[in-house]
Motif scaffolding. Sequence first.
Motif, short mmCIF file in Angstrom:
data_model
loop_
_atom_site.label_atom_id
_atom_site.label_comp_id
_atom_site.label_asym_id
_atom_site.label_seq_id
_atom_site.Cartn_x
_atom_site.Cartn_y
_atom_site.Cartn_z
N ASP A 65 0.87 -1.17 0.00
CA ASP A 65 0.00 0.00 0.00
C ASP A 65 0.91 1.23 0.00
O ASP A 65 1.63 1.47 0.97
CB ASP A 65 -0.91 -0.01 1.23
CG ASP A 65 -1.98 1.07 1.17
OD1 ASP A 65 -1.72 2.12 0.53
OD2 ASP A 65 -3.06 0.90 1.78
N THR A 99 -2.84 -4.03 9.46
CA THR A 99 -2.43 -3.89 8.06
C THR A 99 -1.72 -5.15 7.59
O THR A 99 -2.01 -5.68 6.50
CB THR A 99 -1.50 -2.66 7.92
OG1 THR A 99 -2.16 -1.51 8.47
CG2 THR A 99 -1.13 -2.40 6.47
N ALA A 102 -3.99 -8.04 7.07
CA ALA A 102 -4.80 -7.89 5.85
C ALA A 102 -4.01 -8.29 4.60
O ALA A 102 -4.55 -8.24 3.50
CB ALA A 102 -5.28 -6.45 5.73
N THR A 324 -4.10 3.83 -0.45
CA THR A 324 -5.45 3.90 0.10
C THR A 324 -5.72 5.14 0.95
O THR A 324 -6.85 5.50 1.16
CB THR A 324 -5.72 2.69 0.99
OG1 THR A 324 -4.77 2.70 2.05
CG2 THR A 324 -5.61 1.41 0.20
N HIS A 331 -7.81 1.08 8.98
CA HIS A 331 -6.65 0.22 8.81
C HIS A 331 -7.09 -1.25 8.77
O HIS A 331 -7.91 -1.68 9.58
CB HIS A 331 -5.66 0.43 9.96
CG HIS A 331 -5.05 1.80 9.96
ND1 HIS A 331 -4.10 2.18 9.03
CD2 HIS A 331 -5.27 2.88 10.73
CE1 HIS A 331 -3.76 3.44 9.26
NE2 HIS A 331 -4.45 3.89 10.28
N GLY A 332 -6.53 -1.99 7.84
CA GLY A 332 -6.88 -3.41 7.71
C GLY A 332 -7.91 -3.64 6.62
O GLY A 332 -8.12 -4.77 6.19
N GLU A 333 -8.54 -2.55 6.18
CA GLU A 333 -9.52 -2.69 5.09
C GLU A 333 -8.93 -2.15 3.79
O GLU A 333 -9.65 -1.81 2.85
CB GLU A 333 -10.82 -1.97 5.44
CG GLU A 333 -11.54 -2.63 6.61
CD GLU A 333 -12.81 -1.91 7.03
OE1 GLU A 333 -13.23 -0.96 6.34
OE2 GLU A 333 -13.38 -2.30 8.06
N ASN A 334 -7.60 -2.10 3.73
CA ASN A 334 -6.90 -1.48 2.60
C ASN A 334 -7.31 -2.07 1.25
O ASN A 334 -7.39 -1.36 0.26
CB ASN A 334 -5.38 -1.65 2.75
CG ASN A 334 -4.88 -1.30 4.15
OD1 ASN A 334 -5.39 -1.82 5.13
ND2 ASN A 334 -3.91 -0.42 4.22
N LEU A 335 -7.55 -3.39 1.23
CA LEU A 335 -7.72 -4.04 -0.08
C LEU A 335 -9.06 -3.74 -0.74
O LEU A 335 -9.30 -4.16 -1.87
CB LEU A 335 -7.48 -5.54 0.04
CG LEU A 335 -6.02 -5.90 0.42
CD1 LEU A 335 -5.86 -7.41 0.56
CD2 LEU A 335 -5.03 -5.35 -0.60
N SER A 394 -10.17 -8.44 1.29
CA SER A 394 -9.67 -8.47 2.67
C SER A 394 -10.15 -9.71 3.42
O SER A 394 -9.41 -10.28 4.22
CB SER A 394 -10.16 -7.25 3.46
OG SER A 394 -9.75 -6.08 2.83
N ASP A 395 -11.38 -10.10 3.15
CA ASP A 395 -11.94 -11.24 3.88
C ASP A 395 -11.47 -12.57 3.31
O ASP A 395 -11.79 -13.63 3.83
CB ASP A 395 -13.48 -11.21 3.80
CG ASP A 395 -14.04 -9.92 4.35
OD1 ASP A 395 -13.38 -9.33 5.23
OD2 ASP A 395 -15.13 -9.50 3.90
N VAL A 397 -8.15 -13.30 2.55
CA VAL A 397 -6.75 -13.58 2.85
C VAL A 397 -6.71 -14.66 3.93
O VAL A 397 -7.24 -14.47 5.02
CB VAL A 397 -6.03 -12.31 3.36
CG1 VAL A 397 -4.63 -12.62 3.86
CG2 VAL A 397 -5.98 -11.26 2.26
#
Length: 419
Positions: A65, A99, A102, A324, A331-335, A394-395, A397
């Motif tokens: 990112d 991060t 994710a 992003t 944070h953690g929802e970057n994708l 994200s879900d 990975v």
Amino acid sequence: MSSTDPLPGRRLLLSGGSVFDGSGSAPREADVVVADGRIAEVGTGLDGDDMVDVTGRTVLPGFTDCHVHVMISDIDIWRIQQTPFSLMFFEAARNLRLTLEAGITTVRDAAGADYGLKQAVETGLIPGPRLLNAISMLSQTGGHGDGHQISGTEAPLFRSHPGAPSGLVDGVDQARHRVRELVRARADWIKVAASGGVLSEDDLHHRQFRDDELTEIVAEAAAAGLDVMAHAHAAEGIKAAVRHGARSVEHGVYLDDEAIDLMLRHNTWLVPTLAAPLAVIARAEAQNAALPRGTAEKAREVAEVHAASFRRAVDAGVRIAMGTDAGVGTHGENLVELELMARAGMPPFEALRSATASAAELLRLDHEIGAVRPGLVADLVVLEGPLDDLCAVSDRVTTVLQAGRVVHRRAPATAAGAQ
Ligand code: ZN
Ligand code: ZN
């Protein structure tokens, strides 16, 4: 499987899956063997000492990112002012972990993170992606990075401290001094605000910094071997940044034909951050955050043209790397950015490339990361579900490897994982 360091020479086999090598071509069936922190082999019928079954799933390079802010967890300007100084660092540690989990194994922090945070990750004190830091954003007085309020108080998004010198700067001499301060603070990139922004009370459509200031900033950065990234929404700000040699334009919302042409001629990268204005709008609509005056209106205005502008850059062949503005978003929802890029018209494999091989190239790390190729660092992600549909990545990975260590894993959802 533990997350402790594997023994030297021990081969970890990711078996039975497909590989997306980062180049943008379709995944193909292959095993991957990892040893001593690096990718050792990619091919069929490989063996290893330890095995992770990735049947029906895809192995990709760890994602990069190119635009995050791990030191902010929120855009509520009032909450930020009330956050104890040291708490910001504990929150950053959590943001870095989210991060990494994710699937983001490298980030460029576009202001906020300092060298201490980078060292904490590098020495294994806290889990997190590899960090390249801008530390502070150079901004003119009254510009995007000036936290001065009309009341006379200061309410900055990022606080200056010994690890992060102030980025406020006017004039050539001070510009030289500020860049040197950032170099001294161990910045990896120099960031400038070349136009107004959404989370500031300046005018989004105005260019910021004069030519002589930009020339000085880029030259002084180059003298220290650093590249420049430029926050720019306004077309004139984008063009000035490109003409002066910024390596990447961040956001790039109001791209006109001339700006696109200049970016092509200068080989400038675009880091679109499509997620950012949408996150601001969501926050404004929830009505639970104190935002700078005019922020919601600006975010709506930007969101209206952003996707179309991005699409024109894609069609013209501008080089694009995923970013992003996480911190503005969650944070953690970057994708989610991958899905937004695909929805805006970028072919899915190209979107994946922008977050792997292309991002590594922008950051000049392509000799180390960004592809699934023997010899590169074994930063890898295992993803379930189809790659030509980038919904809810994200879900999906299931496993994250960093330098050959499994640092995160969760059970695949049977339906998507088994096919
Ligand atoms: Zn920005
Ligand atoms: Zn940003």
